[in-house]
Scaffold this active site. Structure first.
Site, PDB file in Angstrom:
ATOM      1  CB  ALA A 150      -0.922   0.009   1.228  1.00 32.41           C
ATOM      2  CE1 TYR A 182       3.481  -9.436 -12.532  1.00 32.31           C
ATOM      3  CE2 TYR A 182       2.658  -9.286 -14.784  1.00 32.31           C
ATOM      4  CZ  TYR A 182       2.604  -8.900 -13.457  1.00 32.31           C
ATOM      5  OH  TYR A 182       1.659  -7.994 -13.056  1.00 32.31           O
TER       6      TYR A 182
END
Length: 301
Positions: free
Chosen positions: A22, A171
């Site tokens: 965050a 990924y």
């Protein structure tokens, strides 16, 4: 037509929300909007100094806690501390992610870094927090997917990509695995009669700090490629809207998947996104869940 925006977010007063990763990018925007709408937000971050700076910028009821998703010991410590201080958690946003286009790297537990961070860390975290989530009146878990999941494939004979490693493919696999996890989590929560809603979102092509970091290993050429890539991306404030809707829209149902509506789901207003066939396959979900339980040592549902 602008579609769903943060103006459509209901008040979040009285809710406790945990957002991983965050301190920057999508996670920072998500945490900021949740706090602005009244939630108490836990910034779950690897770099607590960066987290403290993010908390200062956000203001409101925000706390910073250390979480390294590439370490199962860190995940367990975070979950134990959070549950002790907050017996009921309303929202878990599994936002954090790592994308590395350089050589193969491993987590503290020996997992391929992208799969270990993006899937296994969040799988363990969700399982360890399931009791605190179930204690909330209307709990929700949001997993962040990617459009790269649509062209990826899980090789269960080589989940850690030890053979013929290609970073971009690794990924994509990690984000497919994250997507499969979110969908299978919904299936299992429904079967258990749990009040927890599992929803998913992806940001399309969005301008975050992951883009330049992904190309750091290529030096000057990498910086040029990263700058060129930024031209094709949408602002992070828009890219965060799908996961904010998944996290806060009262009408969201378990298993719903949100993303951008325009240009092959790369940009634009929020709409329901499409899962790849593999991501929606229950057999793949069961197999990945069993593998994640074995690898992390965390069993739930």
């Amino acid at each position: 037509m602008t579609g769903w925006t943060t103006a459509d977010m209901p008040a979040q007063h009285g809710r406790i929300a945990v957002v991983t990763g965050a301190n920057s990018g999508l996670g920072l925007v998500t945490a900021t909007e949740l706090a602005r709408h009244g939630a108490r937000v836990v910034l779950a971050v690897r770099n607590t100094a960066a987290g403290a700076e993010a908390a200062r910028r956000i203001g409101g009821a925000v706390e910073v806690r250390e979480l390294d998703l590439a370490s199962l010991a860190s995940v367990r410590a975070f979950a134990a501390g959070l549950s002790a201080d907050h017996p009921a958690v309303d929202l878990l946003v599994n936002n954090a992610g790592v994308v590395l286009l350089g050589p193969r790297r491993r987590t503290a537990d020996g997992f391929e870094l992208q799969l270990g961070t993006n899937l296994l860390g969040h799988f363990a975290l969700t399982g360890l927090l399931l009791g605190t989530l179930a204690a909330a009146p209307a709990p929700r878990v949001v997993n962040l997917s990617s459009i790269t999941h649509k062209t990826a494939h899980l090789d269960f004979d080589d989940l850690m990509f030890e053979r013929g490693y290609r970073a971009s493919s690794a990924y994509g696999r990690s984000k497919l695995a994250t997507t499969v996890f979110g969908v299978e989590l919904d299936r299992r929560l429904r079967a258990a009669g749990s009040p927890i809603v599992s929803a998913l979102a992806h940001p399309g092509l969005t301008r975050t700090n992951l883009t330049p970091r992904a190309w750091e290993h290529r030096g000057r050429l990498g910086r040029v490629i990263a700058r060129a890539g930024l031209i094709a991306t949408q602002p992070v404030e828009r890219g965060a809207l799908p996961q904010l809707r998944a996290a806060t829209d009262p009408g969201v149902r378990g298993g719903e998947f949100f993303g951008p509506a325009g240009l092959f789901e790369t940009r634009g207003r929020v709409t329901e996104a499409r899962l790849s066939r593999e991501a929606a396959d229950p057999a793949v979900g069961r197999r990945l869940w069993a593998a994640a339980e074995e690898l992390t040592g965390v069993s739930f549902l």
